[in-house]
Design an enzyme around this catalytic site. Structure first.
Site, PDB file in Angstrom:
ATOM      1  N   LYS A   1       0.851  -1.208   0.000  1.00 46.73           N
ATOM      2  CA  LYS A   1       0.000   0.000   0.000  1.00 46.73           C
ATOM      3  C   LYS A   1       0.879   1.247   0.000  1.00 46.73           C
ATOM      4  O   LYS A   1       0.641   2.185  -0.776  1.00 46.73           O
ATOM      5  CB  LYS A   1      -0.932  -0.018   1.218  1.00 46.73           C
ATOM      6  CG  LYS A   1      -2.068  -1.023   1.056  1.00 46.73           C
ATOM      7  CD  LYS A   1      -2.850  -1.255   2.338  1.00 46.73           C
ATOM      8  CE  LYS A   1      -3.825  -2.415   2.123  1.00 46.73           C
ATOM      9  NZ  LYS A   1      -4.511  -2.848   3.332  1.00 46.73           N
ATOM     10  N   ASP A  61     -11.308   2.684   3.280  1.00 45.86           N
ATOM     11  CA  ASP A  61     -11.779   1.305   3.153  1.00 45.86           C
ATOM     12  C   ASP A  61     -13.306   1.258   3.049  1.00 45.86           C
ATOM     13  O   ASP A  61     -13.873   0.221   2.717  1.00 45.86           O
ATOM     14  CB  ASP A  61     -11.352   0.487   4.381  1.00 45.86           C
ATOM     15  CG  ASP A  61     -10.017  -0.219   4.155  1.00 45.86           C
ATOM     16  OD1 ASP A  61      -9.652  -0.432   2.986  1.00 45.86           O
ATOM     17  OD2 ASP A  61      -9.365  -0.561   5.148  1.00 45.86           O
ATOM     18  N   GLN A  77      -4.632  -1.529   9.494  1.00 46.37           N
ATOM     19  CA  GLN A  77      -4.537  -2.859   8.881  1.00 46.37           C
ATOM     20  C   GLN A  77      -5.180  -3.912   9.790  1.00 46.37           C
ATOM     21  O   GLN A  77      -4.854  -4.002  10.968  1.00 46.37           O
ATOM     22  CB  GLN A  77      -3.054  -3.196   8.629  1.00 46.37           C
ATOM     23  CG  GLN A  77      -2.831  -4.488   7.897  1.00 46.37           C
ATOM     24  CD  GLN A  77      -3.370  -4.461   6.457  1.00 46.37           C
ATOM     25  OE1 GLN A  77      -3.221  -3.468   5.745  1.00 46.37           O
ATOM     26  NE2 GLN A  77      -3.990  -5.539   6.037  1.00 46.37           N
TER      27      GLN A  77
END
Ligand code: NAP
Length: 286
Positions: A52, A119, A96
C-alpha cells in the site's frame, strides 16, 4: 473462456489515477495523503502494508506509515487514529486488519472519521452505500465492479449470485450489483443446495473464504465467475502458492469469463484504495 485480468485493469486505471493526482496537486498545492497503521508484525499484514505504501508513493501520493508493537493498547491505537483524524495532511486513515485479540476492531474502525475512511467500512459509509448515497465503497467489491466495467460485462437485468455475506466483501458486493440493476441473490453457510443457486447466476461472485471450494459444476454454461478468495495453503498440491475459492482450471470451455487467482481481484483492492483516497481528499479539500 475470457480471463479477467485484474492486474491489467489496475494498470489501466493507474494511468488515469496518476493524471487525476497531478491535477489535485496542481489545484491544492499538496498531495493526497494516506496513513496506514500496523499493529504487530504479522508477515502477511506487513506485505499488504508495504504494498500500500509503495503504490501510494509510486502514484505521487503521500504515505504515512505507523508501526505499533503487538503489545500496544487499544487506547494507544485509538489515540493514534484520533491524531490522524485531526491531521490536515492525511485524507485517508487505514488500520490494517486483523488486529491483536486484545483490541476491539469495531471500536477502532468506528473511531476513524468517516470522511477519512478509504476502506469504506465505517457504519456511516456502509449506511450511505445502502441508502444510495455512496461516499466510498469497500475496496474489494468496488474493484470487482471495475473489472466488470473494464471488460464491458453487462450487469443490468442479469441474475447475480454472491456467495458470502461479510461486511467487507459479500454484503457491499450485493449492494453494488443491485445498484447496477442486477437481480441479486446472497448465499451463506446456511444456504440449502448452494450449487443449485450458483448455477442460476449469470454473474457469480465467490467470497466464501474456503480454498478451491467451488468447481466447474457450480456454474452454468456462459456464466461470469469472479473469485474473491485468497489463500496460501501450507500443504497439498497448492502448498505455498496462491489460490482462490474456485477451482479455476475446471472452468475453461464451460463458463464465459472468470478471474484467476493470483492476478484477478487481488490487484484491484489496492487500486480502489488509492482511488478512494483521492476521492476523499477531493471531498475534504473542496
Ligand atoms: P468471511 O468474513 O469469512 O466470510 C465468508 C462468508 O462465506 C460468510 O458469509 C459465510 O457464511 C460464507 N460461507 C462459509 N462457508 C460457506 C458454505 N459452505 N457455503 C456458503 N457460504 C459459506 O470472509 P471475507 O472476509 O468475506 O473474505 C472471503 C474471501 O475473500 C477470503 O478468502 C478472503 O481472504 C478473501 N478476500 C480477498 C480480498 C482481496 O483483496 N482479493 C479482500 C478481502 C477478502 P456465514 O455468514 O453464514 O458464516
Amino acid at each position: 473462456m475470457l480471463r479477467l485480468d485484474g492486474a491489467v485493469v489496475a494498470q489501466t486505471r493507474q494511468i488515469q489515477l496518476g493524471k487525476d493526482i497531478e491535477a489535485f496537486k496542481a489545484k491544492h498545492g499538496k498531495a493526497p495523503g494516506l496513513a496506514v497503521v500496523l499493529v504487530g508484525a504479522d508477515p502477511a499484514s506487513q506485505v499488504y502494508v508495504r504494498n500500500k505504501v509503495r503504490t501510494c508513493e509510486s502514484l505521487g501520493m503521500r504515505s504515512f506509515r505507523f508501526d505499533l508493537p503487538q503489545s500496544a493498547s487499544e487506547a494507544d491505537l485509538l489515540a493514534k487514529v484520533e491524531d490522524l483524524n485531526r491531521d490536515p495532511d492525511v485524507h485517508g486513515v487505514l488500520v490494517q486488519l486483523p488486529l491483536p485479540g486484545h483490541i476491539d476492531e469495531e471500536k477502532v474502525l468506528e473511531t476513524i472519521q468517516p470522511t477519512k475512511d478509504p476502506d469504506g467500512l465505517t457504519y456511516e459509509n456502509l449506511g450511505l452505500l445502502w441508502g444510495g448515497r455512496k461516499r466510498v465503497a469497500p475496496c474489494t467489491p468496488w474493484g470487482v465492479m471495475a473489472i466488470l466495467e473494464h471488460y464491458r460485462i453487462p450487469v443490468a437485468g442479469r441474475r447475480a449470485v454472491v456467495v458470502g455475506r461479510s461486511n467487507i466483501v459479500g454484503k457491499p458486493m450485493a449492494q453494488l450489483l443491485l445498484d447496477a440493476d442486477a437481480t441479486v441473490t446472497i448465499c451463506h453457510s446456511k444456504t440449502k443446495d448452494l450449487r443449485a443457486t450458483t448455477r442460476d447466476g449469470d454473474i457469480v461472485v465467490v467470497a466464501v473464504g474456503k480454498e478451491r471450494f467451488l468447481g466447474g459444476d457450480a456454474f452454468r454454461e456462459g456464466a461470469v465467475v469472479i473469485d474473491v478468495g485468497m489463500h496460501r495453503p501450507e500443504s497439498g498440491p497448492f502448498a505455498g502458492r496462491l489460490c482462490g475459492d474456485v477451482r479455476y482450471e475446471e472452468l475453461d470451455g464451460h463458463v464465459a469469463a472468470a478471474t484467476p487467482v493470483p492476478k484477478g481481484v487481488g490487484p484491484m483492492t489496492i487500486q480502489m484504495l488509492m482511488e478512494n483516497t483521492l476521492r476523499l481528499a477531493t471531498l475534504l479539500e473542496g
